[in-house]
Design a protein around this motif. Structure first.
Motif, PDB file in Angstrom:
ATOM      1  N   UNK A 175       0.811  -1.221   0.000  1.00 21.22           N
ATOM      2  CA  UNK A 175       0.000   0.000   0.000  1.00 21.22           C
ATOM      3  C   UNK A 175       0.845   1.272   0.000  1.00 21.22           C
ATOM      4  N   UNK A 176       2.152   1.151  -0.200  1.00 24.81           N
ATOM      5  CA  UNK A 176       3.064   2.299  -0.169  1.00 24.81           C
ATOM      6  C   UNK A 176       2.889   3.137  -1.440  1.00 24.81           C
ATOM      7  N   UNK A 177       2.134   4.210  -1.323  1.00 24.58           N
ATOM      8  CA  UNK A 177       1.803   5.043  -2.482  1.00 24.58           C
ATOM      9  C   UNK A 177       3.040   5.655  -3.128  1.00 24.58           C
ATOM     10  N   UNK A 178       4.032   6.042  -2.332  1.00 18.56           N
ATOM     11  CA  UNK A 178       5.257   6.633  -2.885  1.00 18.56           C
ATOM     12  C   UNK A 178       6.022   5.606  -3.715  1.00 18.56           C
ATOM     13  N   UNK A 179       6.083   4.393  -3.240  1.00 18.14           N
ATOM     14  CA  UNK A 179       6.734   3.309  -3.968  1.00 18.14           C
ATOM     15  C   UNK A 179       6.017   3.063  -5.300  1.00 18.14           C
ATOM     16  N   UNK A 180       4.702   2.989  -5.245  1.00 14.63           N
ATOM     17  CA  UNK A 180       3.893   2.752  -6.450  1.00 14.63           C
ATOM     18  C   UNK A 180       4.065   3.906  -7.433  1.00 14.63           C
ATOM     19  N   UNK A 181       4.039   5.133  -6.927  1.00 13.41           N
ATOM     20  CA  UNK A 181       4.187   6.311  -7.798  1.00 13.41           C
ATOM     21  C   UNK A 181       5.536   6.282  -8.515  1.00 13.41           C
ATOM     22  N   UNK A 182       6.590   5.916  -7.808  1.00 12.82           N
ATOM     23  CA  UNK A 182       7.908   5.838  -8.422  1.00 12.82           C
ATOM     24  C   UNK A 182       7.961   4.800  -9.534  1.00 12.82           C
TER      25      UNK A 182
END
Length: 123
Positions: A94-101
């Motif tokens: 659920x890590x949005x920053x990881x997914x965005x990257x």
């Protein structure tokens, strides 16, 4: 005649409002997968974020275009890369920053493929 012209924007607004009321407030949000039943933490994170959902749609659109433009030999590589992207996205949870990257990298990669094909034109 002026009354009819003035009524057109109002009718349009009413149609949009009725459509949104019928399908719900999340209808404008559209990931490339079914957000009514996201299966994993990464999908739930994408569905919960307008920005991630938009990036998902952008990435899938670029992927669909690239797959149609490349030669058959490259198509398999693109599919393998897409599977690797999905596995990496899943590992983000659920890590949005990881997914965005990951979306940023994947979109840039797909855009480069399309830009390289376009640079070799004319068609």
């Amino acid at each position: 005649m002026a009354r009819v012209a003035a009524a057109v924007p109002l009718v349009g607004a009413l149609v949009v409002a009725a459509w949104l009321a019928a399908v719900g407030p999340d209808a404008a949000r559209a990931a490339s997968f079914d957000c009514t039943r996201p299966a994993a933490a990464d999908e739930r994170a994408v569905c919960a974020s307008r920005m991630l959902s938009d990036e998902d749609v952008r990435m899938v659109t670029l992927y669909d275009v690239a797959v149609k433009l490349v030669g058959m030999g490259v198509r398999g590589d693109l599919r393998d890369q897409q599977r690797a992207f999905l596995a990496a996205r899943a590992s983000c949870g659920a890590d949005a920053a990881c997914i965005a990257g990951l979306y940023e990298q994947r979109v840039a990669s797909l855009q480069k493929i399309i830009d390289d094909i376009a640079a070799r034109g004319p068609y």
